[in-house]
Design a protein around this motif. Sequence first.
Motif, PDB file in Angstrom:
ATOM      1  N   ARG A   5       0.844  -1.199   0.000  1.00 57.08           N
ATOM      2  CA  ARG A   5       0.000   0.000   0.000  1.00 57.08           C
ATOM      3  C   ARG A   5       0.880   1.251   0.000  1.00 57.08           C
ATOM      4  O   ARG A   5       1.874   1.331   0.719  1.00 57.08           O
ATOM      5  CB  ARG A   5      -0.918  -0.013   1.230  1.00 57.08           C
ATOM      6  N   ALA A   6       0.522   2.218  -0.817  1.00 53.75           N
ATOM      7  CA  ALA A   6       1.289   3.450  -0.911  1.00 53.75           C
ATOM      8  C   ALA A   6       1.218   4.225   0.402  1.00 53.75           C
ATOM      9  O   ALA A   6       0.236   4.145   1.153  1.00 53.75           O
ATOM     10  CB  ALA A   6       0.758   4.313  -2.048  1.00 53.75           C
ATOM     11  N   ARG A   8       0.556   7.041   3.000  1.00 52.29           N
ATOM     12  CA  ARG A   8      -0.505   8.038   3.124  1.00 52.29           C
ATOM     13  C   ARG A   8      -0.026   9.175   4.011  1.00 52.29           C
ATOM     14  O   ARG A   8       0.719   8.975   4.961  1.00 52.29           O
ATOM     15  CB  ARG A   8      -1.772   7.426   3.747  1.00 52.29           C
ATOM     16  N   ASP A  48      -2.503  10.263  -0.901  1.00 55.48           N
ATOM     17  CA  ASP A  48      -1.455   9.444  -1.493  1.00 55.48           C
ATOM     18  C   ASP A  48      -0.177  10.270  -1.613  1.00 55.48           C
ATOM     19  O   ASP A  48      -0.158  11.316  -2.283  1.00 55.48           O
ATOM     20  CB  ASP A  48      -1.911   8.952  -2.874  1.00 55.48           C
ATOM     21  N   GLU A  51       0.949  11.125  -5.200  1.00 55.99           N
ATOM     22  CA  GLU A  51       0.216  12.214  -5.838  1.00 55.99           C
ATOM     23  C   GLU A  51       0.705  13.564  -5.332  1.00 55.99           C
ATOM     24  O   GLU A  51       0.845  14.516  -6.106  1.00 55.99           O
ATOM     25  CB  GLU A  51      -1.289  12.076  -5.554  1.00 55.99           C
TER      26      GLU A  51
END
Length: 407
Positions: A5-6, A8, A48, A51
């Motif tokens: 999972r990226a 956060r 994210d 991003e």
Amino acid sequence: MAEERAERLTTQQVAEQLGVKVETVYAYASRGQLSSERAPDGKGSTFDAREVAELARRGRRPAAKAVAGGPVEVRTGLTLIEDGRLYYRGRDAAELAERHGFEAAVGWFWGQGTDPGVRFPVPPAAAEALDRASAVLPAGIRLPDRLRVAVAVASATDPLRFDLREEAVRATGAGLVAGMVAALPPTAPDPGPGATLAARLWSRLAPGAPGPGAVECLDRALVLLLDHELAVSTVAARVAASARAHPYAVVSAGLGATDGPLHGAAGLPAYRMLGDVLAAGAVPVVAEHLRTGRRVPGLGHRLYPQGDPRATALLRAVRGLAGGERVVAAVEELCEVAGGRSADQPNVDLALAALAHTAGLPAEAGEVVFAVARTPGWLGHAVEEYREEELRMRARATYTGPRPQHG
């Protein structure tokens, strides 16, 4: 194994990484520039990290607001003028115009790549309204004024015009450009479905079917005029966008700035002057301008001391058209008689005039081509401005009137 999972980030972490307020982070999320998820504990949102890093890399952090009339920094990733050349997103505009048409160039300018390029469909609701509006306009109305009416009519038919998300602005812009062209009265056979925007515009400007290379030459002109950094019309468009005006209002602001004789309408005196040169030669034309103290139009550009690269590229294409050799020779004669210096080289207004005379286009053609081509450019700048701090473009006045009376 499941994909990791990226990372956060919390809202506060994003604000610190981008150098903005927490409220601005939420504004980014509301416009779709960042995607958010509810935090595991249910308190606040997470974002994210990839991003956020991409947003920071692309220079989308809002510039500081001008304070007490200080200058506003306008960061743009769209257009660069450097060393006598013009670049769109790092790519030479003249090279882009030689290799690609307007659809591909707009795709590149909007960050979508050249393949397959942008499609320009006329929205059905707008098409019917534009037809009705065009039918009631006076027959002698100027073509640039028809474009302004078309923008207002298209705006009135679009109830979602205040959607300022990037993808929505692009879709609106594509339909608006197509509608502007469709609002012009036809003058030549319809090129049929699937035709390029240049072919459609030709059928609204030219007196007949195009000769070899003519539409391609018009296409090249559109690409070369797509944007020109912070020209006055672009500044007007960005000011409107800073107030969160919708895309149609942004384009109307840009069109308003082009109506002056020093910007978009500068092509008309160049067209008339070149017609005089073709009829009588350059010497009497230049002599008359000198005698009356008028500047010879269509020569020189302060951003290109060694010559406008857009004019060079367009005149090269015009020379290859039927009759183009004679017209380009007249341009060269004019430059030589005017002085032959770098400052006396043709600019893009004179190159557009050369295209119009060669192809038999009307005197207003240069202004029309400029407005149609620049519309996607203005909207590209609007998208950038929508990411910035709102109302940051407000200037402050230096008051020179009488002082207030007290007592």
